[in-house]
Design an enzyme around this catalytic site. Structure first.
Site, PDB file in Angstrom:
ATOM      1  CE1 TYR A 133      -2.962   1.310 -12.965  1.00  0.00           C
ATOM      2  CE2 TYR A 133      -1.051   0.419 -13.985  1.00  0.00           C
ATOM      3  CZ  TYR A 133      -1.924   1.852 -13.645  1.00  0.00           C
ATOM      4  OH  TYR A 133      -1.545   2.758 -14.094  1.00  0.00           O
ATOM      5  CE  LYS A 161      -1.263   3.242  -9.931  1.00  0.00           C
ATOM      6  NZ  LYS A 161      -0.138   2.866 -11.303  1.00  0.00           N
TER       7      LYS A 161
END
Length: 297
Positions: A133, A161
């Site tokens: 992330y 992400k």
């Protein structure tokens, strides 16, 4: 996995702010019923760092009990230290989730060598697929391209992400690393740009309030119907901007409550929106609700 719409699911609390597991289950199940492709539990919107260790594991067990086999379950791994992150990843695997979304260690801003070592330790401690992330505005850390390249030999790190506000990151990652990582758009108000530039899916905050429109936006992209995708995106954009603000959790939970899908209750240090900000967000949600676009069957 890693395709379509994955809402960043909220964590629900009772009036006394204790964990409300039946309400969590209702929110999770309703999103799956509305056609999302997976759920991201215990992310930023899930208030991961406001939960006690046992509460985090209880949220995961509740989701697995309700939804195993119906959808993909991804959990955030957001801990203060690497050893705690390793333990949580291993516990999540035992509980039965399908994948991990791994964040840098909270609070401490690492050097690239430390960031690499953190992610490597977690990856080597679990067999689950991992999505990294990257969210520099929220967590003050950029997962740079050199680090992504160093991590490439770790086969269970499979996706990123991408929540940097600059969509050029998608092209830079692909140019440097080809198709080594699946990319997912992680910032709502540049989601369509990310999908255009090569993201295979969208991890979305505002999907918690408007799931069917979110699903249709990505389906429109998949079938090349850019007119429909732009129409939904333009309708949605005032709310999508909320995902880039520091009070995104409160705004998303308020939107969810207005749409009859959950409660706005949050744990301190967050407080529910009040005053002018609450009125602004309420008006935006109500306008979106009154002008929902026609969706194709």
């Amino acid at each position: 996995m890693w395709h379509g719409v994955y809402p960043a699911v909220t964590t629900q609390f009772a009036e006394d702010l204790s964990l409300d597991l039946p309400a969590c289950q209702r929110v999770q199940t309703a999103l799956v019923d509305d056609g999302v492709d997976g759920l991201v539990l215990l992310g930023t919107v899930g208030e991961n760092n406001s939960l006690l260790p046992d509460e985090k594991r209880a949220v995961l067990r509740t989701a697995v009990e309700a939804l195993r086999g119906r959808t993909v379950l991804v959990t955030g791994v957001s801990e203060l230290s690497t050893d705690r992150a390793v333990q949580f990843a291993q516990d999540a695997e035992k509980i039965g989730v399908d994948a991990l979304m791994v964040l840098p260690a909270m609070v401490y801003v690492p050097k690239p060598e430390e960031l690499y070592a953190h992610f490597k330790a977690i990856a080597e401690a679990t067999s689950l697929p991992i999505m990294l992330y990257n969210n520099p505005p929220a967590y003050r850390v950029t997962i740079d391209l050199d680090t992504l390249e160093r991590l490439a030999p770790l086969k269970n790190i499979v996706a990123v992400k991408e929540s940097a506000p600059d969509p050029r990151r998608f092209t830079d990652i692909i140019n440097r690393l080809g198709d080594r990582y699946k990319l997912l758009a992680g910032l709502d108000d540049v989601a369509l740009e990310g999908l255009l530039l090569g993201a295979s899916g969208w991890i979305s905050g505002l999907t918690s309030a408007f799931p069917r429109e979110s699903v249709e936006l990505v389906r429109a992209v998949d079938r090349g119907d850019w007119e429909q995708a732009r129409r939904i995106y333009r309708w949605f954009m005032p709310l999508l901007h909320l995902d880039a603000e520091h009070d995104l959790v409160q705004s998303i939970k308020l939107a969810e409550q207005i749409m009859g899908r959950g409660s706005e209750r949050v744990r301190m240090p967050r407080l529910p929106l009040s005053g002018q900000r609450r009125a602004e967000v309420t008006a935006m949600v109500e306008k979106c609700a009154a002008t929902q676009p026609t969706l194709k069957a």
